[in-house]
Design an enzyme around this catalytic site. Structure first.
Site, PDB file in Angstrom:
ATOM      1  N   ARG A  82       0.880  -1.177   0.000  1.00 28.53           N
ATOM      2  CA  ARG A  82       0.000   0.000   0.000  1.00 28.53           C
ATOM      3  C   ARG A  82       0.914   1.221   0.000  1.00 28.53           C
ATOM      4  O   ARG A  82       2.033   1.178   0.524  1.00 28.53           O
ATOM      5  CB  ARG A  82      -0.882   0.032   1.249  1.00 28.53           C
ATOM      6  CG  ARG A  82      -1.828  -1.152   1.397  1.00 28.53           C
ATOM      7  CD  ARG A  82      -2.595  -1.064   2.703  1.00 28.53           C
ATOM      8  NE  ARG A  82      -3.569  -2.139   2.840  1.00 28.53           N
ATOM      9  CZ  ARG A  82      -3.355  -3.274   3.504  1.00 28.53           C
ATOM     10  NH1 ARG A  82      -2.187  -3.484   4.092  1.00 28.53           N
ATOM     11  NH2 ARG A  82      -4.298  -4.202   3.584  1.00 28.53           N
ATOM     12  N   LYS A  92      -2.604  -2.218   7.759  1.00 29.03           N
ATOM     13  CA  LYS A  92      -3.788  -1.654   8.431  1.00 29.03           C
ATOM     14  C   LYS A  92      -3.900  -2.215   9.836  1.00 29.03           C
ATOM     15  O   LYS A  92      -3.690  -3.409  10.054  1.00 29.03           O
ATOM     16  CB  LYS A  92      -5.050  -1.986   7.632  1.00 29.03           C
ATOM     17  CG  LYS A  92      -5.191  -1.155   6.360  1.00 29.03           C
ATOM     18  CD  LYS A  92      -6.516  -1.428   5.687  1.00 29.03           C
ATOM     19  CE  LYS A  92      -6.707  -0.531   4.477  1.00 29.03           C
ATOM     20  NZ  LYS A  92      -7.977  -0.810   3.789  1.00 29.03           N
ATOM     21  N   HIS A 121      -1.911   2.532  -6.129  1.00 28.49           N
ATOM     22  CA  HIS A 121      -2.708   1.324  -5.899  1.00 28.49           C
ATOM     23  C   HIS A 121      -2.722   0.415  -7.132  1.00 28.49           C
ATOM     24  O   HIS A 121      -2.856  -0.802  -7.010  1.00 28.49           O
ATOM     25  CB  HIS A 121      -4.138   1.722  -5.525  1.00 28.49           C
ATOM     26  CG  HIS A 121      -4.921   0.595  -4.928  1.00 28.49           C
ATOM     27  ND1 HIS A 121      -4.733   0.162  -3.638  1.00 28.49           N
ATOM     28  CD2 HIS A 121      -5.870  -0.218  -5.461  1.00 28.49           C
ATOM     29  CE1 HIS A 121      -5.543  -0.859  -3.397  1.00 28.49           C
ATOM     30  NE2 HIS A 121      -6.246  -1.111  -4.490  1.00 28.49           N
ATOM     31  N   ARG A 156      -0.075  -2.114  -6.867  1.00 27.79           N
ATOM     32  CA  ARG A 156      -0.438  -3.195  -5.931  1.00 27.79           C
ATOM     33  C   ARG A 156      -1.390  -4.192  -6.608  1.00 27.79           C
ATOM     34  O   ARG A 156      -1.226  -5.404  -6.495  1.00 27.79           O
ATOM     35  CB  ARG A 156      -1.088  -2.553  -4.698  1.00 27.79           C
ATOM     36  CG  ARG A 156      -1.567  -3.536  -3.624  1.00 27.79           C
ATOM     37  CD  ARG A 156      -1.940  -2.712  -2.385  1.00 27.79           C
ATOM     38  NE  ARG A 156      -2.825  -3.402  -1.459  1.00 27.79           N
ATOM     39  CZ  ARG A 156      -2.406  -4.236  -0.500  1.00 27.79           C
ATOM     40  NH1 ARG A 156      -1.119  -4.500  -0.361  1.00 27.79           N
ATOM     41  NH2 ARG A 156      -3.282  -4.795   0.321  1.00 27.79           N
ATOM     42  N   HIS A 181      -4.331  -9.020   3.557  1.00 23.46           N
ATOM     43  CA  HIS A 181      -5.787  -8.966   3.644  1.00 23.46           C
ATOM     44  C   HIS A 181      -6.294  -9.893   4.741  1.00 23.46           C
ATOM     45  O   HIS A 181      -5.845 -11.033   4.844  1.00 23.46           O
ATOM     46  CB  HIS A 181      -6.435  -9.403   2.323  1.00 23.46           C
ATOM     47  CG  HIS A 181      -6.279  -8.402   1.236  1.00 23.46           C
ATOM     48  ND1 HIS A 181      -6.289  -8.740  -0.100  1.00 23.46           N
ATOM     49  CD2 HIS A 181      -6.101  -7.063   1.280  1.00 23.46           C
ATOM     50  CE1 HIS A 181      -6.133  -7.648  -0.824  1.00 23.46           C
ATOM     51  NE2 HIS A 181      -6.011  -6.628  -0.020  1.00 23.46           N
ATOM     52  N   TYR A 202      -8.850  -8.018  -5.911  1.00 19.63           N
ATOM     53  CA  TYR A 202      -7.569  -7.571  -6.439  1.00 19.63           C
ATOM     54  C   TYR A 202      -7.022  -8.505  -7.511  1.00 19.63           C
ATOM     55  O   TYR A 202      -6.255  -8.092  -8.369  1.00 19.63           O
ATOM     56  CB  TYR A 202      -6.531  -7.471  -5.314  1.00 19.63           C
ATOM     57  CG  TYR A 202      -6.719  -6.260  -4.451  1.00 19.63           C
ATOM     58  CD1 TYR A 202      -6.114  -5.053  -4.779  1.00 19.63           C
ATOM     59  CD2 TYR A 202      -7.505  -6.313  -3.316  1.00 19.63           C
ATOM     60  CE1 TYR A 202      -6.296  -3.934  -3.988  1.00 19.63           C
ATOM     61  CE2 TYR A 202      -7.691  -5.208  -2.517  1.00 19.63           C
ATOM     62  CZ  TYR A 202      -7.083  -4.022  -2.860  1.00 19.63           C
ATOM     63  OH  TYR A 202      -7.269  -2.907  -2.074  1.00 19.63           O
TER      64      TYR A 202
END
Length: 299
Positions: free
Chosen positions: A148, A172, A244, A247, A270, A279
């Site tokens: 990211r 995250k 992005h 990615r 994830h 993705y």
């Protein structure tokens, strides 16, 4: 009336959920929108008095204001988090968001760059300048590790294990993961670190950051976005791309090469395999080619 609850919710998000400052602000903003709407409606209710019908009326109001389905879904997610917290703290006895329906969302798939296009963008960088050496190392790392943009700009020297080909990434919710890094990315990071970064006057607190601007501070996410846009334009690529896109292309290329979806999920960081499936969109041509190669009826 709601201020103490918002304060408690903020502490819950920061301490128990370990969310980033941006995520905490977004959740608080969602609750703030609800309380503002209630004030305008003359509804003097504390959280325990809020019922599902109130929330449905609120959602109807924001939809009529022209708020899109994605924004509505984002707000519902924030309200669900708040009332989950309120249940845990016994502020409410019933959760009014339990049966609340979010608008159905279309899964918008980001642009995918071919490996050739990735190479063209990175190849457009002028490596005769200090910034060019940095940008080359940065984009090689972005694509090689599928990071990211926030993970890229906050990458630290102490997180690089280049002798064994891994970087330690905090994603995250400060979740940690180890991601393999390619030989080219390692080579260009070392070139940047040993020949450019050593001459940058590093600001206090930024000593461990890998990628620095010419004032010795970590790069902003916006700056990475602008660098990629400029290099794409220079390479003659007209797709709507951002950090992005690198990615998404990283994940797509892995799956097209035969990588296991769970391994890709792990590398991207994830929580849910469902997110990874978005993705790793495969184009129809690739699927058709796979059928022709492996399905007995097509041989």
């Amino acid at each position: 009336m709601w201020q103490p609850y918002k304060k408690g919710f903020k502490a819950y998000l920061q301490l128990e959920r370990s969310l980033s400052e941006n995520s905490v602000d977004a959740y608080l903003h969602d609750v703030e929108l609800l309380t503002q709407w209630m004030l305008l409606q003359g509804l003097q209710k504390n959280p325990a008095a809020v019922v599902q019908e109130d929330l449905q009326q609120f959602l109807k109001a924001i939809a009529e204001m022209g708020m899109g389905a994605n924004s509505q879904a984002r707000i519902i997610s924030g309200l669900r988090a708040f009332f989950k917290y309120a249940m845990l703290e016994q502020i409410v006895q019933q959760n009014p968001t339990e049966l609340l329906e979010a608008p159905k969302l279309k899964r918008a798939l980001p642009e995918v760059l071919s490996f050739g296009e990735i190479e063209a963008i990175i190849g457009a960088i002028d490596q005769s300048t200090p910034e060019g050496v940095r940008n080359k190392a940065m984009l090689e790392t972005l694509y090689s590790c599928g990071l990211r943009v926030s993970e890229l700009v906050n990458l630290q020297l102490s997180q690089l294990y280049m002798d064994v080909g891994f970087v330690r990434v905090f994603g995250k919710g400060s979740k940690e993961r180890l991601v393999p890094i390619g030989r080219d990315a390692v080579k260009y990071i070392q070139l940047y670190r040993d020949n450019v970064r050593v001459h940058v006057p590093v600001q206090k607190g930024e000593e461990d950051m890998v990628f620095l601007n010419n004032r010795g501070r970590r790069l902003s996410r916006v700056m990475v976005f602008l660098i990629i846009k400029a290099m794409a334009a220079k390479a003659g690529i007209t797709k709507n791309i951002s950090p992005h896109t690198f990615r998404h292309s990283f994940a797509t290329h892995l799956v097209e090469g035969g990588a296991d979806l769970r391994a890709v999920q792990e590398m991207l960081g994830h929580e849910s395999i469902t997110t990874t499936e978005i993705y790793t969109h495969l184009d129809r041509e690739y699927l058709r080619e796979t059928l022709h190669r492996f399905h007995p009826a097509f041989k």
